[in-house]
Enzyme design. Structure first.
Site, PDB file in Angstrom:
ATOM      1  N   GLU A 194       0.805  -1.221   0.000  1.00 50.39           N
ATOM      2  CA  GLU A 194       0.000   0.000   0.000  1.00 50.39           C
ATOM      3  C   GLU A 194       0.842   1.277   0.000  1.00 50.39           C
ATOM      4  O   GLU A 194       0.405   2.318   0.495  1.00 50.39           O
ATOM      5  CB  GLU A 194      -0.981   0.016   1.180  1.00 50.39           C
ATOM      6  CG  GLU A 194      -2.030  -1.079   1.104  1.00 50.39           C
ATOM      7  CD  GLU A 194      -3.079  -0.991   2.194  1.00 50.39           C
ATOM      8  OE1 GLU A 194      -2.849  -0.265   3.187  1.00 50.39           O
ATOM      9  OE2 GLU A 194      -4.120  -1.632   2.059  1.00 50.39           O
ATOM     10  N   GLU A 235      -6.404  -7.649  -1.407  1.00 49.61           N
ATOM     11  CA  GLU A 235      -7.129  -7.432  -0.147  1.00 49.61           C
ATOM     12  C   GLU A 235      -8.514  -6.897  -0.476  1.00 49.61           C
ATOM     13  O   GLU A 235      -8.696  -6.184  -1.466  1.00 49.61           O
ATOM     14  CB  GLU A 235      -6.416  -6.417   0.772  1.00 49.61           C
ATOM     15  CG  GLU A 235      -5.121  -6.875   1.387  1.00 49.61           C
ATOM     16  CD  GLU A 235      -4.529  -5.842   2.346  1.00 49.61           C
ATOM     17  OE1 GLU A 235      -5.317  -5.080   2.960  1.00 49.61           O
ATOM     18  OE2 GLU A 235      -3.296  -5.776   2.478  1.00 49.61           O
TER      19      GLU A 235
END
Length: 759
Positions: A368, A449
């Site tokens: 991320e 995710e």
């Protein structure tokens, strides 16, 4: 022949670090590895408790049999920033907390003795990944993996990389890229799982085997493993390394394993455990892989967000669980020193794990993180140079990101956006990949995710929240299985609840993001995955209900989601029975859509109005017209018994290992009592100790514990008491031998010498 001995016992441990300990034995606690420097409570703790230095020490005595040999220690991992002194001389400094390192002992003995002192620092050093920002997981300090004493001949094997090109060809090829400490011949043999010789050769550097036939390809259904045995005829050194024949390819049309399209369906896994942090042994690591593959029906796991235990990866190889492995990090990218260390993480990860057939992609981007093209150009180039046989991925959460990897890997939390204030977006399970990438064409694309913090759910949460939790996982799974999207698949966040920093979670230092509890007990959403299994493997039927009229808003049990791989489900209430099929209209792409029973099937009168007597529920699952499973929910559920379920009933008496025992409060029909939240009192007798408190509290009707074995033979008896209910379970600890004169199939050190250049 090399000798490898477990060196997990006999260590002295002390909090803090005193320079005087470098030269003299220190006073402290006697510990066995794996070891957690600070055992934290389950919740509401201060994670700064372990963010400081700690010291480990052990004495080793010289053996005359070692004369002329290479003697060294191998640490499978220590968290973090480890420094090693040998008889007061600093010999090794290894900063990363997730990869192995070795310390050469050969010339360090004085008068036949050697004092090994190791300092670890649990502080979040901003020059070492994953530190420098805020990370949503804990990095527990300590020597939390195994330590080995290795005695090798002067000429020994330092690394081997096994490649299997063109596995779809009629005849197969194996290339073994072998490096040795000194030049000379190498004998190589390939055997199958039954020990039968497949091929034999002698050479140096690259050893090639061609024209291999009758080879079984490694896949999720047939995880066939072969063994390469390398021997140096002059010194007797020998190692074995398992490998598999398989082709894994991400394309714009999806993921293909051995030329066949496979929808990836999996979950993310942290390597942490309650109370003991990272410090659990072989069985716990293996069991997590088994839970993912067999209990949850996943075919892939992502090692969020760091390289994980070799025991875990070995088990993934054995059972056909594919792996997305990635380097340490969480959102933050540091400066030049930090980035150089991250490049070393890429190399260490790939060199340690390149022979695992289960690993199908390398994660070479910090989870991320923002785009940093110069840095990620370096990580990708290094990964491709070290291992051109696997594609690279880089997990991001931002759209229109620069694609430097082979696969665009994305954390897609769009399902949470529709309920955000001022959001005009309709409920959407997954975004179209080209909306995310901003590219004019499709590319290899994998969702890494979803859900998680968008809808955290505790095991004992109300039924209506459990209902929504399940639906969200089903919606994403359904979207991922749509063949028209070209999506490789999806990996959900996450396998189980985990401890975290104060900046995340529910304020209790727990992220309740899992489809399982922190003890690996399924929540209802776990069955969204498990129900996708083929009924030939296991027939499953799990209604998402506690079967009570007044639990939900307004009341009743409809709509009733039944997670199942049956063809039909029959519900009987009082004198009314209805049979319902899977909801393929709402979930057209799932292999096994849920059965959703609602007012299309039962009127309000048929299930009884508010104020009327509440009745029991009978559910029956049918497959090909035959009843194959049934469940009964009494109208008057009461505590009937405790269930104690150990993962194994027999085990080697290994002081480095541990055994999980699940504890469940059940009603008279064997259903969990989800809202029974009372303490259970535990007593342990025999050669084991309890990890954690002796009075855990039930959450969602269950709790669990791990038993750490002492190394002595005998019978372990665990007794659990809840109110006036007592239950016992027995575990037999068999004899354990610590010395292993073996050629290990795992943990092969590759730090001495680089492999030959790729041809």
């Amino acid at each position: 022949m090399r000798e490898i001995t477990s060196l997990n016992t006999g260590w002295t441990f002390a909090a803090g670090f005193d320079p005087a300990h470098i030269n003299a034995p220190m006073a402290g606690e006697s510990v066995t590895l794996p070891h957690n420097a600070v055992d934290l409570p389950m919740s509401y703790f201060d994670e700064r408790a372990y963010q400081k230095p700690f010291t480990y020490q052990r004495e080793i005595r010289w053996s005359p049999a070692w004369e002329g040999k290479c003697v060294r220690l191998r640490f499978d991992a220590a968290m973090a920033d480890a420094t090693v002194w040998l008889n007061g001389v600093e010999t090794c400094h290894h900063r990363d907390g997730y990869t192995p390192f070795t310390v050469d002992l050969s010339d360090a003995f004085v008068d036949g003795k050697l004092l090994v002192t190791l300092r670890v620092d649990g502080a979040e050093n901003p020059e070492i990944p994953p530190f420098g920002g805020r990370i949503d997981y804990l990095t527990y300090a300590g020597i939390y993996r195994d330590v080995w004493l290795e005695v090798l001949p002067a000429r020994h094997i330092t690394s081997v990389k096994i490649e299997t090109p063109d596995v779809l060809a009629a005849t197969k090829t194996v290339i073994a890229k072998v490096a040795t400490s000194e030049a000379g011949p190498v004998e190589a043999q390939i055997t199958d799982a039954q020990g039968r010789e497949i091929a034999h050769s002698t050479g140096e550097g690259d050893i090639r085997f061609k024209g291999l036939t009758d080879i079984t390809l490694w896949s999720t259904q047939t995880p066939a493993l072969y063994t390469l045995t390398l021997t140096l005829p002059d010194s007797g050194d020998q190692i074995t390394q398992r490998f598999g024949f398989r082709e894994a390819q991400f394309t714009p049309e999806g993921f293909f394993l051995n030329g066949e399209r496979v929808i990836l369906r999996g979950l993310n896994r942290h390597q942490s455990f309650p109370y003991s942090g990272y410090a659990q042994g072989k069985r716990s690591q293996q069991r997590d892989a088994e839970i993912l593959r067999f209990d949850l029906g996943c075919n892939i796991v992502r090692t969020s967000h760091y390289p994980q235990s070799p025991y875990f990866l070995d088990r993934c190889d054995e059972i056909g669980l594919m792996v997305f492995e990635e380097i340490p990090g969480w959102q933050h990218i540091g400066g030049p020193v930090w980035q150089d260390e991250s490049l070393l993480d890429v190399e260490r990860m790939i060199r340690r794990d390149w022979n695992h057939p289960s690993i199908i992609i390398w994660g070479v981007r910090i989870n991320e993180s923002p785009d940093e093209d110069a840095f990620y150009t370096r990580t990708n180039a290094l990964a491709r140079d070290l291992d051109p046989t696997r594609q690279t991925g880089g997990v991001r959460c931002i759209p229109d990101s620069t694609l430097l990897e082979d696969v665009y890997t994305m954390n897609d939390f769009i399902l949470g956006d529709f309920e955000m204030p001022f959001s005009n977006r309709p409920r959407t399970a997954l975004r179209d990949q080209q909306e995310v990438t901003g590219l004019p064409e499709r590319v290899p694309y994998l969702v890494t995710e979803y859900n998680g913090h968008m809808f955290p759910t505790k095991a004992g949460d109300p039924e209506h929240r459990q209902h929504e939790h399940v639906i969200r996982h089903l919606e994403v799974l359904n979207a991922a299985h749509d063949p028209a999207t070209g999506l490789a698949g999806c990996i959900g966040w996450c396998m189980f609840d985990y401890n975290t920093h104060k900046d995340f979670g529910a304020g209790d230092r727990i992220c309740h993001h899992g489809v399982m509890t922190i003890f690996r007990e399924p929540k209802f959403a776990a069955y969204a995955y498990a129900s996708q299994r083929d009924p030939e493997d296991e027939i499953l039927m799990e209604p998402v209900t506690v079967w009570a009229r007044g639990e939900r808003n307004i009341g009743g049990v409809l709509p009733l989601i039944v997670l199942t791989n049956c063809d039909e489900v029959e519900l009987s209430y009082a004198n009314v029975t209805k049979r319902v099929g899977p909801d393929r209209e709402r979930f057209p792409h799932l292999p096994h859509p849920p059965v959703i029973i609602d007012h299309r099937h039962f009127t309000e009168d048929e299930l009884g109005d508010w104020g009327e007597s509440w009745h029991a529920g009978h559910l029956r699952g049918f497959l090909n017209g035959k009843m194959v499973v049934k469940r009964f929910f009494p109208a008057d559920a009461v505590l009937d018994r405790l269930e104690l379920a150990p993962d194994v009933q027999e085990a080697e008496a290994d002081p480095s290992d541990d055994i999980r025992v699940m504890i469940r409060a059940l009603d008279q029909a064997g259903n969990k009592l989800h809202f029974l939240n009372e303490p259970v009192f535990l007593e342990v007798e025999g050669p084991a100790t309890l990890i954690g408190p002796n009075c855990p509290v039930l959450q969602g009707g269950t709790t669990g514990c791990w038993l750490r074995l002492t190394g002595e033979r005998g019978t372990v008896r665990l007794t659990a008491t809840l109110r006036d209910h007592r239950e016992k379970t027995l575990i037999e600890a068999r004899k354990f031998g610590a010395l292993r004169q073996v050629s290990p199939s795992r943990g092969l050190d590759t730090t001495d010498k680089a492999p030959p250049p790729l041809s």
